[in-house]
Design a protein around this motif. Sequence first.
Motif, mmCIF file in Angstrom:
data_model
loop_
_atom_site.group_PDB
_atom_site.id
_atom_site.type_symbol
_atom_site.label_atom_id
_atom_site.label_comp_id
_atom_site.label_asym_id
_atom_site.label_seq_id
_atom_site.Cartn_x
_atom_site.Cartn_y
_atom_site.Cartn_z
ATOM 1 N N LEU A 191 1.566 -27.067 26.152
ATOM 2 C CA LEU A 191 2.743 -26.243 26.418
ATOM 3 C C LEU A 191 2.655 -25.612 27.801
ATOM 4 O O LEU A 191 3.657 -25.513 28.521
ATOM 5 N N ILE B 96 -1.617 -25.279 22.892
ATOM 6 C CA ILE B 96 -1.296 -24.324 23.954
ATOM 7 C C ILE B 96 -1.444 -24.956 25.327
ATOM 8 O O ILE B 96 -0.621 -24.752 26.221
ATOM 9 N N GLN C 172 4.150 -25.498 14.710
ATOM 10 C CA GLN C 172 4.616 -26.307 15.839
ATOM 11 C C GLN C 172 3.736 -26.089 17.070
ATOM 12 O O GLN C 172 3.435 -27.037 17.796
ATOM 13 N N THR C 173 3.322 -24.839 17.292
ATOM 14 C CA THR C 173 2.433 -24.554 18.416
ATOM 15 C C THR C 173 1.108 -25.284 18.245
ATOM 16 O O THR C 173 0.563 -25.835 19.212
ATOM 17 N N ASP C 174 0.606 -25.310 17.040
ATOM 18 C CA ASP C 174 -0.633 -26.042 16.767
ATOM 19 C C ASP C 174 -0.462 -27.525 17.054
ATOM 20 O O ASP C 174 -1.388 -28.188 17.551
ATOM 21 N N ILE D 255 9.389 -21.964 23.568
ATOM 22 C CA ILE D 255 7.972 -21.904 23.218
ATOM 23 C C ILE D 255 7.666 -20.608 22.479
ATOM 24 O O ILE D 255 6.897 -20.585 21.513
ATOM 25 N N CYS E 64 4.029 -21.193 14.323
ATOM 26 C CA CYS E 64 2.601 -21.413 14.557
ATOM 27 C C CYS E 64 2.229 -22.868 14.272
ATOM 28 O O CYS E 64 1.394 -23.449 14.967
ATOM 29 N N LEU F 133 8.600 -21.016 18.864
ATOM 30 C CA LEU F 133 8.000 -22.067 18.053
ATOM 31 C C LEU F 133 7.199 -21.441 16.924
ATOM 32 O O LEU F 133 6.558 -20.397 17.092
#
Length: 575
Positions: free
Chosen positions: A112, A109, A103-105, A96, A101, A99
Motif C-alpha cells: 500500500l 502495508i 483487506q489491509t492484511d 486505504i 483489517c 480498508l
Amino acid sequence: MKKVFFYLRPHVPRMILGVTIKFTGTIMDLFLPWILSYLIDVIVPRRNMTEILFYGFLMLLCSVIAWTGNVVANRMASKVARDTTQRLRHDLFQRISYLSCRQTDAFTIASLESRLTSDTYNVHQMIGMMQRLGIRAPILLLGGITMSMFMEPVLTLVLMAVLPFVAVTVFSISRRGIPLYTQLQQAVDRMVRVVRENASGIRVIKALSKTEYEKNRFKEANKNIVEKETKASVTMAASNPLMNLFLNVGLTLVVVAGAFRVNAGKTQTGTILAFLTYFTIILNAMLSINRMFMLFSKGSASARRISEVLDTPEDLQLQKKDHQDSGYHVQFEHVSFTYHAGRPEVVSDISFALKKGEILGIIGATGCGKSTIINLLIRFYDADKGTIRINGDDVRGIPSEELHKKFGIVFQNDVLFADTLEENIRFGRQISREELNNAVSSAQAEPFIRELAEGMDYRLAIRGSNLSGGQKQRVLISRALAAKPEILILDDSSSALDYQTDARLRQALAKNFQGTTTIIVAQRASSIRHADHILMLENGREIGYGTHRELMASCEPYRKISISQMGGENDEASV
C-alpha cells in the motif's frame, strides 16, 4: 486505466485547450522545412532581398509561435498531471484508511505504501508525458509523412516501406514490457517491507548483533529489484536501436534515391534538403512515441495496481439495524471467528454480557484470542458466527464513525506520533485543557509530565522513542480517557507499569469513570482481579468465566496463574 480517465475528466476543457495550443505549435514546426525548401528553390534564385527577408521573417515567426505554443502547452500539461495525481493520491489514501483489517492484511502495508508513492509517481509521469508527446509526436509523424508525400511522393514511399517494421517493433516490445513493470513494482513492495521492518526493529537488530544479517536481507531485496528493472529496461530499450536501424536504412535509401532524382533533374536541391529535415522530424517523432510507450507501460502497470485498491469493495458493509432489548451494555452471543477461511477458529463460541459501568478482565496465554475479541467488538473484523451487541444494537448495523466514537482504546502495540504530548493526547479532537488534565491525572501520567521542562508541550520523537515504556503507556491511556469514552478498552496496556502505578491507575478508573464499561486484556492476574467479570481463554475457547474468587475455586488454569504471579493460594483473601 479507467480510474485514471475518471480523474482526468474534470480537466478535459484544460486539456482540449492545451491540445489546441500544442497542435498549433506543432503545425508551425512542420511548416518550417517547407518554407525553407520554397526559399531555396524559388525565392533565392530570384535574388530579391525583400522576398528573402520576408520568408526569413516568416520562418522566425513560425519558430516563435512553435516555441511559445509548446512551452505554454507543456505547462498546462504539467498542471493537469499535478492536479490529477494530487486528487488520485488523496482518494487512494482515503480508501486505504477505510480498508478493513482483512483487506489491509491481503494487500500488505508495504504494498500500500508503494502504491501510494512510486505508483502514483509513475501515473503522474504517464499523464504528463502523454499530453506532451502523445499529441506532438503523432502530429509530427503524420504531418511529416504528409508534407514529404506532398513534396516528393516517390521518396516518401521509400521511407514508408520501413514504417511497418517500426510499428511491429514498438507494439511487440510494449506488449512484453507492461507485465515486466508489474513484476518490478511487486519487487519494490518487497523492498519497502524489508525497509519498514528494519526501521521499526532497529533496536532489536542492534541489540542482537543482526546488522549484517539484515544488510544481506536488504541486499537480496535490492538485487531482486535491480534484476527486474534491468530486465524491463533492456526489453524496452531494445526498441530504440531497432527503430534507429530501420529508419536509418530508410534514410540511406532516401538519400541514394534522392541523389539519382536530383541528377536526373526530377527534383530540386531544396526539396531534398526539406525532405531530409522532415525525415529527421519523423525519426524524432518515432523515438518520442517509443519513449511514450515505455512510460505508458510503466504508468499503466501502476494504474492497475492503484485501481485494485480503489475498486476494492467495501468489506464491512453497514447492515440493517438489529436491536434487542436486553439490559446489557456489551454482549457477545456465541461468537466464533477465523482470520483465514479454512483454518482453525481463532476464537470459538465466546459469550459474555456486561452491564453499563462493569469491568471485564480477559486473561490467557499468548495467542489465545484476547486481542481478537477486541478487534471484533470494534468491528475491525466481522464475526463468522454469532452476534456482538452494544446497547442491544448489532455492531454490524451501527455506522463505523458512530461505533468508534463509543470507544477509548489502548492497543497492545499502539503508536505515538512525532508531536507534542498535548497533541498526542488530544489527537485532533475537540477536548478542553481541563479534560486533558483530568485524563492525564487518571492515567498516572501527571508526575512525569510535571518533571518535564516543557510540560505538555514536550515534543515526542517518532513512535515516542524518547519516553520509557511505562511513560508511553500512561500517555496512551491518557489519550483513551481524554474523550470520556462510553467503553474503555485496555489491551495489555499496563504491562510496563510497576505494581503501585498499576494499582493507582485502577483506583482512578474506578473513581473517575464509574459509568464507563471497561474491558482489560492483561497478562497479570493482579491487573484484573478486581474486575466484575473475568474471562479465561485457552486456544480461543472460554475455559472460565466469573469473579476472581469464583475462578480461584472453579478454574484450575486461572488458579495456577494467580498463585504463580501473586505468591500464594490465599492471596485473594488479603485483597
